[in-house]
Design a protein around this motif. Structure first.
Motif, PDB file in Angstrom:
ATOM      1  N   GLU A 295       0.851  -1.191   0.000  1.00 31.56           N
ATOM      2  CA  GLU A 295       0.000   0.000   0.000  1.00 31.56           C
ATOM      3  C   GLU A 295       0.886   1.240   0.000  1.00 31.56           C
ATOM      4  OE1 GLU A 295      -3.110   2.283   2.971  1.00 31.56           O
ATOM      5  OE2 GLU A 295      -2.924   0.107   3.119  1.00 31.56           O
ATOM      6  N   ILE A 296       0.498   2.231  -0.784  1.00 37.74           N
ATOM      7  CA  ILE A 296       1.269   3.479  -0.843  1.00 37.74           C
ATOM      8  C   ILE A 296       0.999   4.279   0.429  1.00 37.74           C
ATOM      9  CG2 ILE A 296       1.611   5.658  -2.064  1.00 37.74           C
ATOM     10  CD1 ILE A 296       0.934   4.174  -4.637  1.00 37.74           C
ATOM     11  N   GLU A 297       2.056   4.494   1.202  1.00 32.65           N
ATOM     12  CA  GLU A 297       1.967   5.265   2.445  1.00 32.65           C
ATOM     13  C   GLU A 297       2.094   6.760   2.186  1.00 32.65           C
ATOM     14  OE1 GLU A 297       2.356   4.636   6.192  1.00 32.65           O
ATOM     15  OE2 GLU A 297       1.097   2.979   5.550  1.00 32.65           O
ATOM     16  N   ASP A 298       3.090   7.134   1.360  1.00 30.97           N
ATOM     17  CA  ASP A 298       3.350   8.546   1.110  1.00 30.97           C
ATOM     18  C   ASP A 298       4.136   8.694  -0.179  1.00 30.97           C
ATOM     19  OD1 ASP A 298       3.347  11.263   1.507  1.00 30.97           O
ATOM     20  OD2 ASP A 298       4.608  11.238   3.290  1.00 30.97           O
ATOM     21  N   ILE A 299       3.921   9.819  -0.869  1.00 28.29           N
ATOM     22  CA  ILE A 299       4.665  10.127  -2.084  1.00 28.29           C
ATOM     23  C   ILE A 299       5.365  11.456  -1.843  1.00 28.29           C
ATOM     24  CG2 ILE A 299       4.557  10.570  -4.556  1.00 28.29           C
ATOM     25  CD1 ILE A 299       1.877   8.984  -4.546  1.00 28.29           C
TER      26      ILE A 299
ATOM     27  N   LYS B  16       1.954  -5.978   3.478  1.00 29.38           N
ATOM     28  CA  LYS B  16       0.937  -6.566   4.360  1.00 29.38           C
ATOM     29  C   LYS B  16       1.536  -6.973   5.700  1.00 29.38           C
ATOM     30  CE  LYS B  16      -2.065  -8.148   0.706  1.00 29.38           C
ATOM     31  NZ  LYS B  16      -2.672  -9.265  -0.010  1.00 29.38           N
ATOM     32  N   SER B  17       2.827  -7.284   5.697  1.00 28.31           N
ATOM     33  CA  SER B  17       3.481  -7.679   6.951  1.00 28.31           C
ATOM     34  C   SER B  17       3.926  -6.466   7.772  1.00 28.31           C
ATOM     35  CB  SER B  17       4.690  -8.579   6.655  1.00 28.31           C
ATOM     36  OG  SER B  17       5.666  -7.861   5.924  1.00 28.31           O
ATOM     37  N   GLY B  18       3.676  -5.247   7.274  1.00 27.66           N
ATOM     38  CA  GLY B  18       4.015  -4.037   8.011  1.00 27.66           C
ATOM     39  C   GLY B  18       5.369  -3.449   7.673  1.00 27.66           C
TER      40      GLY B  18
END
Length: 175
Positions: free
Chosen positions: A129-133, A143-145
């Motif tokens: 998942e995209i956290e920040d750009i 998925k595992s963090g």
């Protein structure tokens, strides 16, 4: 002595006021556009920063013209500075490439924060998942963090598959 520069001082103050006004109006316009097009605040803030840098450079060019700085001297200084920066950036071309890729990602919107993407790399495929750009890097969370930092250049060069795009769930594809 000060009275002999009164016109230049007044013109500089007027220019400063105009630039401040344009910066405020541009920031409001970008923020409103971001709200209407459902862009994230992060991208709007980045666009505001780029606009502010452009307006600041433009301000200094106008102020130099107001104060009668010899354009030939200014041109020599400017080209010398650009040459030095060019050599430095050539040595670190990846920095310039990542900045350029960050700007392209900002405006092309191929994916956004919160999207789950799969980077199609045969040696090391990544699904996260995209956290920040940011301007240089994109931060992904698996998925595992695990947090993965990917240079924006890689995000532009590799194939990216958006697995789940919350805004695309209710859209129909048309020819």
């Amino acid at each position: 002595m000060l009275q002999s520069f009164w016109a230049e001082i007044l013109a500089t103050l007027i220019t400063l006021a105009i630039v401040v006004l344009v910066r405020v109006l541009a920031a409001k316009a970008i923020t409103e556009y971001a709200k209407h097009s459902q862009l994230l605040a992060h991208r709007a803030n980045l666009a505001i920063r780029y606009t502010n840098v452009f307006l600041t450079v433009l301000f200094f060019v106008v102020v130099f013209a107001i104060w009668g700085v010899n354009s030939d001297d200014l041109f020599v200084t400017f080209t010398s500075l650009l040459t030095i920066l060019g050599v430095a950036f050539f040595a670190q071309w990846s920095i310039l490439s990542n900045i350029t890729s960050g700007i392209i990602l900002l405006f092309s919107l191929p994916f956004k924060i919160g999207d789950t993407v799969k980077i199609l790399d045969k040696d090391y495929p990544i699904e996260a998942e995209i956290e920040d750009i940011k301007a240089f890097h994109t931060y992904l969370r698996t998925k595992s963090g695990e947090i993965i930092t990917i240079p924006n250049t890689v995000m532009m060069q590799k194939g990216i598959s958006v697995i789940n795009d919350p805004t695309a769930e209710n859209q129909e594809f048309t020819d």
